[in-house]
Write an enzyme that holds these catalytic residues in place. Structure first.
Site, short mmCIF file in Angstrom:
data_model
loop_
_atom_site.label_atom_id
_atom_site.label_comp_id
_atom_site.label_asym_id
_atom_site.label_seq_id
_atom_site.Cartn_x
_atom_site.Cartn_y
_atom_site.Cartn_z
N HIS A 126 0.83 -1.21 0.00
CA HIS A 126 0.00 0.00 0.00
C HIS A 126 0.86 1.26 0.00
CE1 HIS A 126 0.93 -0.58 4.27
NE2 HIS A 126 0.65 0.69 4.46
N TYR A 127 1.99 1.21 0.70
CA TYR A 127 2.91 2.35 0.76
C TYR A 127 3.56 2.58 -0.61
CZ TYR A 127 7.36 4.73 1.82
OH TYR A 127 8.44 5.58 1.82
N LEU A 128 4.01 1.50 -1.24
CA LEU A 128 4.66 1.62 -2.55
C LEU A 128 3.68 2.05 -3.63
CD1 LEU A 128 6.97 -1.53 -2.42
CD2 LEU A 128 7.61 0.86 -2.00
#
Length: 214
Positions: A126-128
């Protein structure tokens, strides 16, 4: 040159304030808490401004003439996907759009290694994804951008040497936060890095030489 550092209390950003000041720039630190102001001024910020990426941020660009932006904000590793979306994605998009609105020309994005293909990571996908979408929004903008994607960060003294590639296939090292900051400060006026996206780890090439060959 006034350089707005967004997310200035972050670990990489704090080093960046110092590196920018050492190179003769005037770093202006965006902070969320006025209590952070004195310490960041000691690190090199000539001015601090309180701002919240979840709110209107026009004032960051109207109080001072901003010549360049270094976006180094992040939701942190202890927050959920909702904060990642609000800060790393929506906050970045908001800063990009507001910079365009007020005629800023130069934008340096602190991104992350792994954004080329977020599906390769389960733990922080989700961060990437958020970083990838923010990077792509910057690429579509009218801003003169450089996107810097470091690998795993460590709190050790700068080595002054890096590995720099568009996409590093063999990720056999980490990179110090201070070395990342040196890169962020160094690319501000390096025309050969304009419109470029690259990954970095500590390696064998002197930082300035690696950047010469971007």
């Amino acid at each position: 040159m006034n350089v707005l550092v967004v997310g200035a209390n972050g670990q990489v950003a704090r080093h960046t304030l110092t590196k920018l000041s050492e190179k003769g720039y005037r770093p202006i630190a965006m902070i969320r808490d006025e209590e952070q102001a004195n310490e960041l001024k000691q690190l090199g910020a000539v001015e601090t401004m309180v701002g919240d990426l979840e709110q209107n941020i026009d004032h960051l660009f109207t109080i001072h003439q901003i010549d360049a932006v270094v976006f180094a904000a992040g939701s942190g590793g202890h927050t959920g996907a909702d904060k990642t979306i609000l800060i790393d994605l929506w906050g970045a998009i908001k800063v990009i759009d507001t910079a365009e609105k007020y005629g800023v020309k130069r934008f340096v994005m602190l991104s992350s290694m792994g954004t080329v293909d977020p599906d390769k990571s389960d733990r922080i996908r989700h961060y990437l994804v958020a970083k990838k979408l923010a990077d792509e929004h910057l690429m579509r903008s009218s801003l003169t951008y450089t996107i810097v994607r470091p690998g795993s960060l460590v709190n050790e003294p700068a080595q002054g040497k890096i590995k720099l590639e568009e996409e590093i296939k063999v990720r056999d090292n980490t990179i110090t936060r201070e070395d990342v900051a040196i890169v962020l400060a160094d690319v501000i006026e390096r025309e050969n890095t304009f419109g470029q996206t690259f990954e970095i780890l500590n390696g064998d090439t002197v930082i300035q030489n690696a950047l010469d060959n971007v």
